[in-house]
Motif scaffolding. Structure first.
Motif, PDB file in Angstrom:
ATOM      1  N   LYS A  82     -43.509  47.791 -30.587  1.00 54.03           N
ATOM      2  CA  LYS A  82     -42.583  48.995 -30.558  1.00 54.03           C
ATOM      3  C   LYS A  82     -43.029  49.973 -29.086  1.00 54.03           C
ATOM      4  O   LYS A  82     -42.216  50.682 -28.724  1.00 54.03           O
ATOM      5  N   GLU A  83     -44.324  49.951 -29.251  1.00 59.20           N
ATOM      6  CA  GLU A  83     -44.864  50.862 -27.954  1.00 59.20           C
ATOM      7  C   GLU A  83     -44.132  50.300 -26.586  1.00 59.20           C
ATOM      8  O   GLU A  83     -44.065  51.164 -25.954  1.00 59.20           O
ATOM      9  N   MET A  84     -44.369  48.955 -26.513  1.00 57.11           N
ATOM     10  CA  MET A  84     -43.992  48.255 -25.334  1.00 57.11           C
ATOM     11  C   MET A  84     -42.423  48.478 -24.978  1.00 57.11           C
ATOM     12  O   MET A  84     -42.116  48.925 -24.102  1.00 57.11           O
ATOM     13  N   THR A  85     -41.707  48.326 -26.088  1.00 53.29           N
ATOM     14  CA  THR A  85     -40.344  48.401 -25.966  1.00 53.29           C
ATOM     15  C   THR A  85     -39.755  49.981 -25.698  1.00 53.29           C
ATOM     16  O   THR A  85     -38.844  50.342 -25.090  1.00 53.29           O
ATOM     17  N   THR A  86     -40.581  50.653 -26.387  1.00 55.25           N
ATOM     18  CA  THR A  86     -40.064  52.258 -26.297  1.00 55.25           C
ATOM     19  C   THR A  86     -40.473  52.653 -24.737  1.00 55.25           C
ATOM     20  O   THR A  86     -39.553  53.599 -24.189  1.00 55.25           O
ATOM     21  N   GLY A  87     -41.518  52.263 -24.179  1.00 56.04           N
ATOM     22  CA  GLY A  87     -41.985  52.672 -22.746  1.00 56.04           C
ATOM     23  C   GLY A  87     -40.951  52.011 -21.903  1.00 56.04           C
ATOM     24  O   GLY A  87     -40.303  52.508 -21.141  1.00 56.04           O
ATOM     25  N   PHE A  88     -40.509  50.868 -22.086  1.00 56.51           N
ATOM     26  CA  PHE A  88     -39.636  49.960 -21.479  1.00 56.51           C
ATOM     27  C   PHE A  88     -38.101  50.588 -21.608  1.00 56.51           C
ATOM     28  O   PHE A  88     -37.528  50.935 -20.542  1.00 56.51           O
ATOM     29  N   GLY A  89     -37.750  50.888 -22.741  1.00 58.08           N
ATOM     30  CA  GLY A  89     -36.200  51.404 -23.059  1.00 58.08           C
ATOM     31  C   GLY A  89     -36.153  52.845 -22.483  1.00 58.08           C
ATOM     32  O   GLY A  89     -35.313  53.309 -21.803  1.00 58.08           O
ATOM     33  N   GLY A  90     -37.322  53.659 -22.554  1.00 57.03           N
ATOM     34  CA  GLY A  90     -37.340  55.052 -22.044  1.00 57.03           C
ATOM     35  C   GLY A  90     -37.307  55.257 -20.514  1.00 57.03           C
ATOM     36  O   GLY A  90     -36.385  56.049 -19.925  1.00 57.03           O
ATOM     37  N   THR A  91     -37.986  54.338 -19.843  1.00 58.24           N
ATOM     38  CA  THR A  91     -37.716  54.067 -18.446  1.00 58.24           C
ATOM     39  C   THR A  91     -36.431  53.630 -18.114  1.00 58.24           C
ATOM     40  O   THR A  91     -35.542  54.350 -17.170  1.00 58.24           O
ATOM     41  N   LEU A  92     -35.736  52.596 -18.568  1.00 59.49           N
ATOM     42  CA  LEU A  92     -34.530  52.119 -18.405  1.00 59.49           C
ATOM     43  C   LEU A  92     -33.486  53.236 -18.720  1.00 59.49           C
ATOM     44  O   LEU A  92     -32.609  53.394 -17.667  1.00 59.49           O
ATOM     45  N   ALA A  93     -33.619  53.968 -19.535  1.00 60.84           N
ATOM     46  CA  ALA A  93     -32.596  55.222 -20.049  1.00 60.84           C
ATOM     47  C   ALA A  93     -32.271  55.887 -18.730  1.00 60.84           C
ATOM     48  O   ALA A  93     -31.155  56.562 -18.598  1.00 60.84           O
ATOM     49  N   SER A  94     -33.516  56.150 -18.118  1.00 61.19           N
ATOM     50  CA  SER A  94     -33.433  57.163 -16.822  1.00 61.19           C
ATOM     51  C   SER A  94     -33.140  56.729 -15.582  1.00 61.19           C
ATOM     52  O   SER A  94     -32.690  57.329 -14.778  1.00 61.19           O
ATOM     53  N   VAL A  95     -33.532  55.257 -15.487  1.00 62.86           N
ATOM     54  CA  VAL A  95     -33.362  54.647 -14.118  1.00 62.86           C
ATOM     55  C   VAL A  95     -32.135  53.859 -14.068  1.00 62.86           C
ATOM     56  O   VAL A  95     -31.471  53.696 -12.967  1.00 62.86           O
ATOM     57  N   ALA A  96     -31.822  52.687 -15.155  1.00 63.84           N
ATOM     58  CA  ALA A  96     -30.689  51.782 -14.900  1.00 63.84           C
ATOM     59  C   ALA A  96     -29.447  52.509 -14.732  1.00 63.84           C
ATOM     60  O   ALA A  96     -28.781  52.006 -13.676  1.00 63.84           O
ATOM     61  N   LEU A  97     -28.998  53.553 -15.192  1.00 68.35           N
ATOM     62  CA  LEU A  97     -27.643  54.262 -14.947  1.00 68.35           C
ATOM     63  C   LEU A  97     -27.760  54.623 -13.616  1.00 68.35           C
ATOM     64  O   LEU A  97     -26.746  54.495 -12.910  1.00 68.35           O
ATOM     65  N   LEU A  98     -28.935  55.241 -13.244  1.00 71.23           N
ATOM     66  CA  LEU A  98     -28.846  55.972 -11.914  1.00 71.23           C
ATOM     67  C   LEU A  98     -28.944  54.773 -10.670  1.00 71.23           C
ATOM     68  O   LEU A  98     -27.991  54.773  -9.809  1.00 71.23           O
TER      69      LEU A  98
END
Length: 451
Positions: A47-63
């Motif tokens: 959960k901690e791993m995916t939270t950090g991964f998903g949080g970063t993707l949320a701000s980076v992937a779309l941009l």
């Protein structure tokens, strides 16, 4: 706890540099091992791993995805080459890196670091290709300009958040930030960019596609391309302006029109609108085949998948370090060193940045930790000195970006650098920016205290 962080970072460097294991695999593996060694319960590790991964993707992937599509459209239409040639004619060949940096400083007022770099990328690549020179010579002055503005100037979130903890006047922070922004960028961005451009003559990456020598015979005008680049800039500035007015009480944030305008000024929405406008102006209005346009946009996504995934994995590693409490433990141990207040703020921000990667977390944690001390000393300080304390924390929070910072991977991959080269170029640039920024802030602090 500090030993765990140092060991994890060392393991990442060894696996990537010595054993040539892919950065994405390495970051996921070391994140898992770090979580287990740091004592995070086994049931919470994933959960901690995916939270950090998903949080970063949320701000980076779309941009990155929307920016890559926009850049591919500008590049394939001939617009990037047209604008590059116009800048070279206007400023001269030798001053092209300087001009790119100044343009990025101006754009960096309302636009965040990663979004600004993505928007400028096709222009950076086009000028480097046009001049047949290394990409770092043109990429670093622009990237450093966005970094300086993001770290030291409101309305970016770091200095604004710290100002609230220290009860510092945002207007004075803007004044001090503007005083240091140009000399700080000139040394850490422009001069450093020229130096590493010679030392590391890397070619222009094919991130936005291979160079097509058969450019359109009727490319868009310079004004059209500048207008397209200003679309996201204007929308993002609209968002930040309304947010600032809302905080000062001049605008009612509950009003529907305010909420709608702020929404379209959010960076992903602003880039989406800019992309749609570019599709119309550079595609449909010019008679481009719809199927060909679709394939063109699709072709822009493949090269950036590695950038997105590695950046997300870097966010995962930083998230695991934060969840383990390494940063908090370090902050607690450093808070009673007995250093002068402005030095203590800077040093703790530096250590937090090195330990867990996120500049924003380092800045906000430092500000929260020292808020009582600043409040106690505020009676003996003027507004300029309080602003300097805020920017001292900001300077520490940007120190030496490395493998636990998602921005490290973003810049390295966008510029076509391997890990070792990124450490020698971007990590050092962030160190110069941090130290020189603190020196300039401290000088202003001393001058302000003399009056």
């Amino acid at each position: 706890m500090l030993g765990i962080a140092i060991g994890a970072i060392a393991l990442i460097l060894v696996l990537i540099i010595a054993f040539r294991i892919h950065a994405f695999v390495t970051l996921v593996l070391v994140s898992l091992l770090t979580a287990l060694v740091a004592g995070i319960p086994a049931s919470a590790v994933v959960k901690e791993m995916t939270t950090g991964f998903g949080g970063t993707l949320a701000s980076v992937a779309l941009l990155v995805a929307l920016g890559a599509m926009l850049g591919r459209l500008i590049e394939s239409s001939g617009g990037a080459r047209v604008l590059a040639e116009a800048m070279i004619r206007t400023f001269g060949e030798k001053r092209a890196p300087f001009a790119l940096g100044i343009a990025s400083l101006i754009m960096g007022f309302p636009i965040f670091f990663d979004a600004g770099l993505i928007v400028m990328l096709p222009i950076i690549f086009a000028i480097a290709r046009r001049m047949n020179e290394p990409v770092l010579r043109y990429g670093f002055p622009a990237a450093a300009a966005f970094s300086v503005m993001h770290v030291f100037l409101p309305p970016h979130p770091g200095p604004v958040a710290a100002s609230e903890f220290f009860n510092a006047n945002v207007g004075y922070i803007v004044i001090v930030g503007l005083l240091i922004a140009f000399p700080l960028w000139y040394v850490s961005g422009y001069l450093w960019g020229l130096y590493i451009g010679k030392k590391y003559p890397l070619p222009v990456p094919t991130l936005l596609g291979e160079l097509d020598e058969d450019q359109p015979k009727n490319p868009p005008s310079v004004g059209t391309i500048i207008g397209l680049l200003l679309v996201p800039l204007f929308l993002i500035f609209l968002n930040t302006g309304l947010s600032t007015l809302e905080k000062t009480g001049h605008v009612d944030g509950s009003q529907l029109w305010v909420q709608v305008l702020k929404m379209i000024g959010e960076t992903p929405i602003a880039l989406l609108i800019a992309l749609l406008v570019a599709m119309i102006v550079l595609g449909f209005a010019r008679g481009e085949d719809k199927t060909a346009l679709e394939k063109l946009l699709d072709s822009s996504l493949g090269p950036i998948c590695s950038v997105v995934l590695i950046t997300g994995a870097g966010g995962m590693f930083g998230g695991v370090l934060r969840a383990s409490g390494i940063g908090d433990a370090m902050a607690d141990s450093m808070s009673g060193l007995g250093l002068p207040l402005i030095f203590a703020i800077y040093v703790v921000a530096v250590l937090l940045r090195l330990a867990q990667g996120s500049a924003t977390v380092a800045l906000v944690t430092t500000a929260g930790l020292f808020a009582p001390a600043v409040a106690a000393a505020a009676g003996n300080m003027n507004e300029i000195q309080l602003a300097c304390l805020t920017l001292a924390a900001a300077a520490g929070s940007v120190f030496c970006s490395h493998v636990n910072d998602s921005g490290f991977w973003l810049v390295g991959r966008l510029m076509g650098m391997d890990v070792k080269t990124t450490l020698k170029t971007w990590t050092v640039q962030q160190g110069i920016e941090s130290v020189l920024g603190f020196v300039l802030v401290y000088a202003i602090y001393l001058v302000a205290g003399a009056f």
